[in-house]
Design an enzyme around this catalytic site. Structure first.
Site, PDB file in Angstrom:
ATOM      1  CG  HIS A  21      -2.465   1.091   1.296  1.00  0.00           C
ATOM      2  ND1 HIS A  21      -3.574   1.048   0.623  1.00  0.00           N
ATOM      3  CD2 HIS A  21      -2.004   1.820   1.023  1.00  0.00           C
ATOM      4  CE1 HIS A  21      -3.885   2.173   1.596  1.00  0.00           C
ATOM      5  NE2 HIS A  21      -3.714   2.578   0.500  1.00  0.00           N
ATOM      6  CG  HIS A  23      -1.299   6.161  -2.419  1.00  0.00           C
ATOM      7  ND1 HIS A  23      -2.639   6.231  -2.994  1.00  0.00           N
ATOM      8  CD2 HIS A  23      -2.026   5.810  -1.268  1.00  0.00           C
ATOM      9  CE1 HIS A  23      -3.654   6.059  -2.437  1.00  0.00           C
ATOM     10  NE2 HIS A  23      -3.233   5.296  -1.191  1.00  0.00           N
ATOM     11  CG  ASP A  25      -1.014  10.266  -5.959  1.00  0.00           C
ATOM     12  OD1 ASP A  25      -0.820   9.558  -5.438  1.00  0.00           O
ATOM     13  OD2 ASP A  25      -2.216  11.137  -6.284  1.00  0.00           O
ATOM     14  N   GLY A 182      -9.901   8.017  -2.659  1.00  0.00           N
ATOM     15  CA  GLY A 182     -10.901   9.167  -2.076  1.00  0.00           C
ATOM     16  C   GLY A 182     -11.280   8.982  -0.674  1.00  0.00           C
ATOM     17  CG  HIS A 209      -8.263   3.368   0.459  1.00  0.00           C
ATOM     18  ND1 HIS A 209      -7.018   2.593  -0.539  1.00  0.00           N
ATOM     19  CD2 HIS A 209      -7.172   4.409   0.666  1.00  0.00           C
ATOM     20  CE1 HIS A 209      -6.843   3.603  -1.288  1.00  0.00           C
ATOM     21  NE2 HIS A 209      -5.676   4.150   0.010  1.00  0.00           N
ATOM     22  CD  GLU A 212      -7.589   6.651   5.567  1.00  0.00           C
ATOM     23  OE1 GLU A 212      -6.440   6.676   5.803  1.00  0.00           O
ATOM     24  OE2 GLU A 212      -8.421   6.104   4.111  1.00  0.00           O
ATOM     25  CG  ASP A 309      -1.549   5.728   3.139  1.00  0.00           C
ATOM     26  OD1 ASP A 309      -1.761   4.774   1.767  1.00  0.00           O
ATOM     27  OD2 ASP A 309      -2.104   6.794   3.602  1.00  0.00           O
TER      28      ASP A 309
END
Length: 373
Positions: A21, A23, A25, A182, A209, A212, A309
């Site tokens: 996991h 990202h 970006d 998102g 996701h 969370e 993350d």
């Protein structure tokens, strides 16, 4: 806080690791953001790399997922061209390899990288180009790493079927799975059921996701509507676990139907300790890493994994996250190895490739211990 990340006499950075996991970006180097932003005429809040890194950390420590996600407006802004996409992907892979990662899955949302006229297929191809460059650079430095793309759809948008079709279209060009991300609350997986049914019909693996910024309903929808094999974070699954300590001689723990299902089916939890603290995902249990229900989930036999993350926003690495949980919960190398084997078994790869990863984990841990003696 330690910068050596030593557990049982072994520097965690020397251990073979798997990152599920992460990202894309959220993995940029601050110096790269500054250079790309200058070339694109993008205004930055801070103009030196150290200060910009601190700005991201400060912005991310709000305790709110919504506020946390706003930092991605800046990172995505410098990832709108072939140069930006390939460079970020290449450097992300190199940084993972330098941290001892032997297999990683980088997730990102192609629909957020189209403002300069690139197509969905082009941005996927350019990221793959950067990934392959990073793998070659790592190999030249004596490090072996394999990377898969996780194509992500934004859960508040209406392009999930299109993005799912994009992912399947590139399954032979580096894409290994699908995700939605998102703002979670109010946007369950059920809103994208058509996309998930299509992916299931194509035998294409899904992580979602969930658990969370929302609790049980989001996790249930991820499993029932999204056919999720893994839960992105999933930390709030602990809300479905009851602990009764009223008896001074014993503590009784009982699992709800959902948590029992997740445990029995081996649905993987992609836990990210630092991020879960930053976004308020563990607010129901406390405000410190030691309050994270990670150990509860682990001791109950859940398939837990440790993840970053967003390395930039959390100012972290996979080695650091593993060291944190080991330090807080008094884990040894055997526990860290278990987390890596969980990740190997959960990777979106063919069985034979996962077995190769498992062997590499076992061999690497033995070698690291021997070298540390």
């Amino acid at each position: 806080m330690s910068t050596e990340y030593v557990i049982d006499g072994v520097d965690v950075r020397t251990l073979p690791k798997i990152s599920l996991h992460d990202h894309l970006d959220g993995s940029l180097r601050p110096a790269t953001i500054i250079e790309l932003a200058e070339a694109e005429g993008i205004e930055l809040p801070v103009l030196d790399a150290e200060g910009l890194g601190q700005w991201f950390a400060d912005q991310s420590n709000s305790g709110s997922l919504v506020e946390y996600l706003k930092t991605f407006d800046l990172t995505c802004a410098v990832m709108q061209t072939r140069e930006g996409l390939t460079r970020v992907a290449r450097e992300s892979v190199i940084d993972l390899a330098n941290d001892g990662v032997i297999y990683g899955e980088l997730r990102w949302a192609p629909e957020q990288h189209l403002t300069k006229g690139l197509t969905l297929d082009q941005v996927v191809e350019y990221v793959q180009e950067g990934i392959e460059q990073g793998i070659e650079d790592a190999a030249a430095d004596g490090k072996s790493i394999r990377i898969g793309q996780l194509i992500t759809a934004m859960r508040h948008a209406d392009r999930s079927l299109e993005i799912a079709q994009l992912a399947v279209r590139h399954r032979d060009n580096g894409v290994v799975g699908f995700d939605i991300a998102g703002a979670e609350l109010g946007f369950p997986a059920s809103l994208h059921k058509e996309a998930f049914d299509y992916l299931a019909s194509e035998y294409f693996p899904v992580t979602i996701h969930a658990g969370e910024a929302d609790g049980r309903p989001s996790i249930e929808s991820a499993i029932n509507d999204g056919h999720a094999l893994r839960l992105g974070h999933g930390v709030r699954l602990a809300e479905d676990i009851s602990i009764d300590g009223s008896d001074e001689n014993a503590t009784f723990v009982s699992l709800g139907l959902l948590s029992q299902w997740v445990k029995d089916r081996g649905i993987t939890l992609e836990l990210s300790p630092s991020s879960n603290l930053q976004t308020g995902a563990i607010a129901a249990w406390g405000e410190d890493i030691m309050d994270h229900p990670f150990d509860l989930l682990y001791q109950l036999g859940m398939t837990v994994t440790v993840n970053t993350d967003n390395r930039l926003q959390s100012g972290t690495s996979l080695s650091r996250e593993l060291w944190l949980v080991a330090d807080v919960f008094a884990y040894g190398l055997a526990d860290l190895e278990t987390f890596q084997h969980n990740a190997a078994a959960s990777a979106f790869l063919p069985l034979e490739d996962r077995e190769v990863l498992a062997d590499a984990i076992s061999d690497g841990f033995v070698e690291a211990v021997q070298l540390a003696r």
